[in-house]
Write an enzyme that holds these catalytic residues in place. Structure first.
Site, short mmCIF file in Angstrom:
data_model
loop_
_atom_site.label_atom_id
_atom_site.label_comp_id
_atom_site.label_asym_id
_atom_site.label_seq_id
_atom_site.Cartn_x
_atom_site.Cartn_y
_atom_site.Cartn_z
N ARG A 37 0.83 -1.21 0.00
CA ARG A 37 0.00 0.00 0.00
C ARG A 37 0.86 1.26 0.00
O ARG A 37 0.37 2.36 0.25
CB ARG A 37 -0.97 -0.02 1.19
CG ARG A 37 -2.11 -1.01 0.99
CD ARG A 37 -3.00 -1.12 2.21
NE ARG A 37 -2.25 -1.55 3.39
CZ ARG A 37 -1.95 -2.81 3.67
NH1 ARG A 37 -2.35 -3.77 2.88
NH2 ARG A 37 -1.27 -3.13 4.75
N HIS A 67 7.83 -6.28 -7.51
CA HIS A 67 6.51 -5.70 -7.80
C HIS A 67 6.38 -4.37 -7.06
O HIS A 67 6.58 -4.30 -5.85
CB HIS A 67 5.42 -6.67 -7.36
CG HIS A 67 4.08 -6.41 -7.97
ND1 HIS A 67 3.43 -5.20 -7.86
CD2 HIS A 67 3.26 -7.19 -8.73
CE1 HIS A 67 2.27 -5.26 -8.51
NE2 HIS A 67 2.14 -6.46 -9.05
N TYR A 70 0.78 -1.35 -5.08
CA TYR A 70 -0.46 -1.13 -5.85
C TYR A 70 -0.88 0.32 -5.90
O TYR A 70 -1.57 0.74 -6.82
CB TYR A 70 -1.67 -1.81 -5.19
CG TYR A 70 -1.59 -3.24 -4.86
CD1 TYR A 70 -1.18 -4.16 -5.81
CD2 TYR A 70 -2.00 -3.71 -3.61
CE1 TYR A 70 -1.16 -5.50 -5.50
CE2 TYR A 70 -1.98 -5.04 -3.30
CZ TYR A 70 -1.56 -5.94 -4.25
OH TYR A 70 -1.54 -7.26 -3.95
N HIS A 107 1.82 -1.91 -12.13
CA HIS A 107 0.52 -1.73 -12.76
C HIS A 107 0.54 -0.36 -13.41
O HIS A 107 0.78 0.64 -12.71
CB HIS A 107 -0.60 -1.79 -11.71
CG HIS A 107 -0.73 -3.12 -11.04
ND1 HIS A 107 -1.65 -3.39 -10.08
CD2 HIS A 107 -0.04 -4.27 -11.22
CE1 HIS A 107 -1.53 -4.65 -9.69
NE2 HIS A 107 -0.55 -5.21 -10.36
N GLU A 142 2.53 -4.33 -16.52
CA GLU A 142 1.69 -5.51 -16.35
C GLU A 142 0.39 -5.36 -17.14
O GLU A 142 -0.24 -4.30 -17.11
CB GLU A 142 1.40 -5.74 -14.85
CG GLU A 142 0.58 -7.00 -14.60
CD GLU A 142 0.54 -7.43 -13.14
OE1 GLU A 142 1.29 -6.87 -12.32
OE2 GLU A 142 -0.26 -8.32 -12.84
N ASP A 176 -0.14 -11.21 -17.20
CA ASP A 176 -0.82 -11.89 -16.10
C ASP A 176 -1.96 -12.71 -16.71
O ASP A 176 -2.86 -12.15 -17.34
CB ASP A 176 -1.34 -10.84 -15.11
CG ASP A 176 -1.93 -11.45 -13.85
OD1 ASP A 176 -2.78 -12.35 -13.98
OD2 ASP A 176 -1.53 -11.02 -12.75
N HIS A 179 -5.40 -11.71 -15.57
CA HIS A 179 -5.79 -10.39 -16.09
C HIS A 179 -6.15 -10.45 -17.58
O HIS A 179 -7.15 -9.85 -17.99
CB HIS A 179 -4.67 -9.37 -15.89
CG HIS A 179 -4.35 -9.13 -14.44
ND1 HIS A 179 -3.35 -8.28 -14.05
CD2 HIS A 179 -4.90 -9.63 -13.30
CE1 HIS A 179 -3.29 -8.26 -12.71
NE2 HIS A 179 -4.21 -9.08 -12.24
N HIS A 211 2.73 -13.72 -14.95
CA HIS A 211 2.08 -14.00 -13.66
C HIS A 211 1.11 -15.12 -13.94
O HIS A 211 0.16 -14.95 -14.71
CB HIS A 211 1.33 -12.77 -13.14
CG HIS A 211 2.23 -11.71 -12.59
ND1 HIS A 211 1.80 -10.45 -12.30
CD2 HIS A 211 3.54 -11.76 -12.26
CE1 HIS A 211 2.82 -9.75 -11.81
NE2 HIS A 211 3.89 -10.51 -11.79
N ASP A 224 -10.60 -9.42 -12.09
CA ASP A 224 -9.32 -9.54 -11.39
C ASP A 224 -9.44 -10.19 -10.01
O ASP A 224 -9.09 -9.58 -9.00
CB ASP A 224 -8.62 -8.17 -11.28
CG ASP A 224 -7.18 -8.31 -10.80
OD1 ASP A 224 -6.70 -9.45 -10.66
OD2 ASP A 224 -6.54 -7.27 -10.56
N HIS A 226 -7.98 -13.61 -8.46
CA HIS A 226 -7.12 -14.76 -8.74
C HIS A 226 -7.66 -16.01 -8.05
O HIS A 226 -8.17 -15.93 -6.93
CB HIS A 226 -5.69 -14.53 -8.25
CG HIS A 226 -5.04 -13.32 -8.85
ND1 HIS A 226 -3.72 -13.03 -8.66
CD2 HIS A 226 -5.51 -12.34 -9.65
CE1 HIS A 226 -3.41 -11.91 -9.32
NE2 HIS A 226 -4.49 -11.47 -9.92
N GLU A 256 0.72 -16.00 -8.33
CA GLU A 256 0.14 -15.00 -7.42
C GLU A 256 -1.22 -15.52 -6.97
O GLU A 256 -2.20 -14.78 -6.94
CB GLU A 256 -0.06 -13.66 -8.14
CG GLU A 256 1.20 -12.99 -8.62
CD GLU A 256 0.89 -11.72 -9.40
OE1 GLU A 256 0.02 -11.78 -10.30
OE2 GLU A 256 1.50 -10.69 -9.10
ZN ZN Z 1 -4.45 -9.40 -10.29
FE FE Z 2 -0.25 -9.97 -11.55
FE FE Z 3 0.34 -7.12 -10.25
#
Ligand code: ZN
Ligand code: FE
Ligand code: FE
Length: 278
Positions: A37, A67, A70, A107, A142, A176, A179, A211, A224, A226, A256
């Site tokens: 975060r 990564h 987010y 992202h 991504e 991904d 995604h 991913h 989205d 997973h 993931e």
């Molecule tokens: Zn995702």
């Molecule tokens: Fe991903």
């Molecule tokens: Fe991601």
């Protein structure tokens, strides 16, 4: 050689992440460069990095895939949020040089109502600000599910960002599976066709990492969420075809999936067993 691992939740340093991955049967991994975060990153411990480099050499790790948090939104409407994104990426790329030659995935961002064209321009502008000739890290865009106002929901949007960046040699793409499936690309029924389209629009040479996730939702759902491997709408067979596809040979596959180390160990073992070397 199949390079597979999971996004590790361990936050005790590079060597600890590598040790956990070796236990899980992996030879690559992903990790958050800082609290997902956002927030301040921990200081890099050079001894820890040295141990990590030794472990990754002994265990034939190839690339690792960092990564970004987010919350980093390069396409934000508010300039203070974009400034946070710019400084975070700049600082992360500096830190990445302790483990040279790896990948930094992010992202692209959400345009929050400004429209994808404006979002694309804003993302490219930050990349132009932070990428340097000296960096050894490749920054990966991504592919996104297209939830809300996410930019990068199609191969065309990813391509449009790349087109506006000067240092294209520092850019790649992380695909991904959850995604792209949620984004409407049928990797179950037509993987060859999806990869052909990727090649035509972006170029397979830019595809640096995958991913590997199953999806809780159907094709084109833009959700989205997973799912564990084999427990979602993509399914085990399609994901085995992904890891075994000749066009994806040698690139890192990162799980993931909603799991713990025990679950990831099982998924890695299963995928290694089913992998078809071509
Ligand atoms: Zn995702
Ligand atoms: Fe991903
Ligand atoms: Fe991601």
């Amino acid at each position: 050689m199949l390079y597979i691992g999971n996004h590790t939740t361990s936050s005790k340093g590079y060597a600890a992440m590598a040790r956990q991955m070796i236990k899980n049967g992996g030879n690559t991994f992903a990790f958050f460069t800082r609290n997902p975060r956002g927030g301040k990153a921990k200081n890099i411990d050079e001894k820890d990095v040295a141990k990590f480099l030794e472990l990754s050499k002994e265990n034939e790790f190839e690339k690792i895939v960092a990564h970004a948090p987010y919350t980093m939104n390069c396409a934000a409407a508010r300039e203070d949020l974009r400034e946070f994104a710019r400084e975070t990426m700049k600082d992360d790329l500096k830190r990445m040089e302790y483990t040279p030659g790896n990948y930094y995935n992010f992202h692209p961002g959400s345009h929050v109502g400004q429209g994808s064209e404006a979002g694309i321009a804003k993302i490219a502008e930050i990349l132009n600000d932070v990428l340097t000739e000296e960096q050894s890290t490749t920054v990966l865009l991504e592919t996104m599910a297209g939830k809300g106002s996410e930019v990068g929901r199609s191969f065309q949007e990813i391509r449009a960002i790349i087109d506006l960046v000067d240092r294209k040699d520092k850019l790649g793409v992380c695909l991904d599976t959850c995604h792209v499936w949620d984004g409407g690309y049928d990797i179950v029924g037509n993987l060859d066709g999806v990869l052909k389209e990727f090649d035509e629009v972006i170029g397979l040479g830019r595809l640096k990492a995958v991913h590997l996730n199953d999806s809780m939702n159907g094709l084109g759902s833009h959700k989205d969420r997973h799912a564990p491997i084999g427990e979602g709408c993509i399914g085990l067979e399609a994901l085995v075809r992904v890891i075994s596809h000749p066009a994806l040979k040698g690139i890192p596959f990162i799980l993931e999936t909603p799991n713990d180390d025990e679950g990831w160990t099982k998924e890695i073992a299963l995928l290694r067993e089913r992998y078809q070397e071509v």
